[in-house]
Design a protein around this motif. Structure first.
Motif, mmCIF file in Angstrom:
data_model
loop_
_atom_site.group_PDB
_atom_site.id
_atom_site.type_symbol
_atom_site.label_atom_id
_atom_site.label_comp_id
_atom_site.label_asym_id
_atom_site.label_seq_id
_atom_site.Cartn_x
_atom_site.Cartn_y
_atom_site.Cartn_z
ATOM 1 N N THR A 31 35.466 -8.077 3.846
ATOM 2 C CA THR A 31 36.495 -7.190 4.365
ATOM 3 C C THR A 31 37.680 -7.994 4.886
ATOM 4 O O THR A 31 37.501 -9.038 5.526
ATOM 5 N N ALA A 32 38.883 -7.523 4.634
ATOM 6 C CA ALA A 32 40.091 -8.207 5.112
ATOM 7 C C ALA A 32 40.093 -8.282 6.634
ATOM 8 O O ALA A 32 39.729 -7.328 7.318
ATOM 9 N N GLY A 33 40.496 -9.440 7.157
ATOM 10 C CA GLY A 33 40.568 -9.626 8.599
ATOM 11 C C GLY A 33 39.342 -10.267 9.206
ATOM 12 O O GLY A 33 39.289 -10.493 10.411
ATOM 13 N N ILE A 34 38.336 -10.592 8.372
ATOM 14 C CA ILE A 34 37.101 -11.208 8.864
ATOM 15 C C ILE A 34 36.986 -12.618 8.301
ATOM 16 O O ILE A 34 37.139 -12.833 7.096
ATOM 17 N N PHE A 35 36.710 -13.576 9.178
ATOM 18 C CA PHE A 35 36.554 -14.977 8.775
ATOM 19 C C PHE A 35 35.096 -15.381 8.917
ATOM 20 O O PHE A 35 34.441 -15.065 9.913
ATOM 21 N N GLN A 36 34.587 -16.074 7.906
ATOM 22 C CA GLN A 36 33.245 -16.638 7.923
ATOM 23 C C GLN A 36 33.311 -18.055 7.382
ATOM 24 O O GLN A 36 33.762 -18.265 6.252
ATOM 25 N N ALA A 42 28.220 -16.919 11.202
ATOM 26 C CA ALA A 42 28.726 -15.908 12.123
ATOM 27 C C ALA A 42 30.096 -15.410 11.664
ATOM 28 O O ALA A 42 30.798 -16.071 10.896
ATOM 29 N N LEU A 43 30.468 -14.230 12.157
ATOM 30 C CA LEU A 43 31.721 -13.595 11.771
ATOM 31 C C LEU A 43 32.721 -13.634 12.911
ATOM 32 O O LEU A 43 32.361 -13.471 14.079
ATOM 33 N N ASN A 44 33.972 -13.859 12.559
ATOM 34 C CA ASN A 44 35.082 -13.770 13.509
ATOM 35 C C ASN A 44 36.040 -12.702 12.993
ATOM 36 O O ASN A 44 36.641 -12.858 11.935
ATOM 37 N N VAL A 45 36.162 -11.612 13.755
ATOM 38 C CA VAL A 45 36.997 -10.493 13.348
ATOM 39 C C VAL A 45 38.365 -10.620 14.002
ATOM 40 O O VAL A 45 38.488 -10.570 15.219
ATOM 41 N N ARG A 46 39.371 -10.839 13.184
ATOM 42 C CA ARG A 46 40.750 -10.957 13.649
ATOM 43 C C ARG A 46 40.897 -11.953 14.804
ATOM 44 O O ARG A 46 41.572 -11.692 15.796
ATOM 45 N N GLY A 47 40.233 -13.086 14.670
ATOM 46 C CA GLY A 47 40.367 -14.153 15.652
ATOM 47 C C GLY A 47 39.482 -14.032 16.866
ATOM 48 O O GLY A 47 39.504 -14.912 17.735
ATOM 49 N N SER A 48 38.689 -12.984 16.973
ATOM 50 C CA SER A 48 37.811 -12.831 18.135
ATOM 51 C C SER A 48 36.590 -13.739 17.992
ATOM 52 O O SER A 48 36.290 -14.260 16.918
ATOM 53 N N ARG A 49 35.881 -13.920 19.081
ATOM 54 C CA ARG A 49 34.676 -14.740 19.049
ATOM 55 C C ARG A 49 33.575 -14.016 18.286
ATOM 56 O O ARG A 49 33.568 -12.787 18.175
#
Length: 242
Positions: A31-36, A42-49
């Motif tokens: 999904t756009a906006g999620i970094f792995q 672990a997932l980082n959603v829009r820069g969050s922890r």
């Protein structure tokens, strides 16, 4: 067609099954906006922890959904912004999973894959799912039914090195364990040195699979639904992972 207040994505079971990953977090990472950073990480959603991402299974908040069998998912909704009030105060994102329910007819499936004999990494996978009615009404619709799925995965080396690894030969290792120090005397005094300092390349073997990194995962998801009428549904389910 586009809700300006909520961002994210919803994936059906057909889309999830077609993705080249069995990891639930990696599915959500599409999904756009999620970094792995890495597969299964672990997932980082829009820069969050990463600990700011909440998981829900059939409306119940859980610590992680990573060990749910892929075949047990009916739908996954990933919300990266504009969280509805029903999900509380998540500062990152929300991953909401709806598991599959029972069907009016019995069905099941098996999946087995293995790399034994083809490579040294021992990648093995076994999964199954079965569902069906336990009781039907006069119209042939399931009033009481079940769904069960499970998965087992084993790996000798989850992240093999491109250049291989090295290990001491068994005889050398045993000798070092039995004689870790080398003693010498000089002018009446005794000195000691670590025997490992004298190992050379002839004492070492190159191996493809790293040592002490083998992994085995098993998971089980079960659900029983009781639907006395069209507007009422009682669901009892749970999941186990090891």
């Amino acid at each position: 067609l586009i809700d300006p207040d909520i961002s994210g994505a919803t994936r059906s079971k057909e889309e999830i099954m077609s993705l080249p990953t069995r990891n639930i977090q990696s599915v959500a990472a599409q999904t756009a906006g999620i970094f792995q950073k890495d597969e299964g990480g672990a997932l980082n959603v829009r820069g969050s922890r990463s600990d700011a991402t909440f998981f829900y299974i059939d409306g119940v908040k859980v610590r992680s959904s990573n060990k749910i069998p892929k075949a047990s998912i009916e739908q996954m909704t990933v919300i990266t912004g504009g969280l509805p009030a029903s999900y509380g105060d998540a500062t990152g994102g929300v991953i909401s999973i709806t598991t599959r329910g029972p069907s009016n007819d019995f069905f099941g499936g098996l999946e087995l894959s293995s790399s034994e004999g083809l490579d040294p990494y021992g990648n093995n996978l076994f999964s199954f799912n079965v569902s069906g009615p336990l009781k039907k009404n006069d119209f042939g619709k399931s009033v009481l039914g079940f769904f069960l799925s499970g998965e087992y995965e084993s790996l000798k080396d989850p992240k093999p090195s491109a250049v291989g690894a090295y290990k001491l030969k068994d005889g050398v290792m045993q000798n070092l364990q039995e004689n870790p120090l080398i003693f010498s005397s000089n002018n009446g005094s005794v000195a000691s040195e670590r025997a490992a300092e004298f190992t050379t390349m002839k004492d070492i073997d190159r191996i493809d699979v790293r040592q002490n990194v083998a992994r085995g995962n098993s998971s089980l998801q079960g659900k029983i639904d009781f639907k006395p009428n069209l507007k009422t549904n009682f669901s009892l389910g749970g999941n186990f992972s090891n």
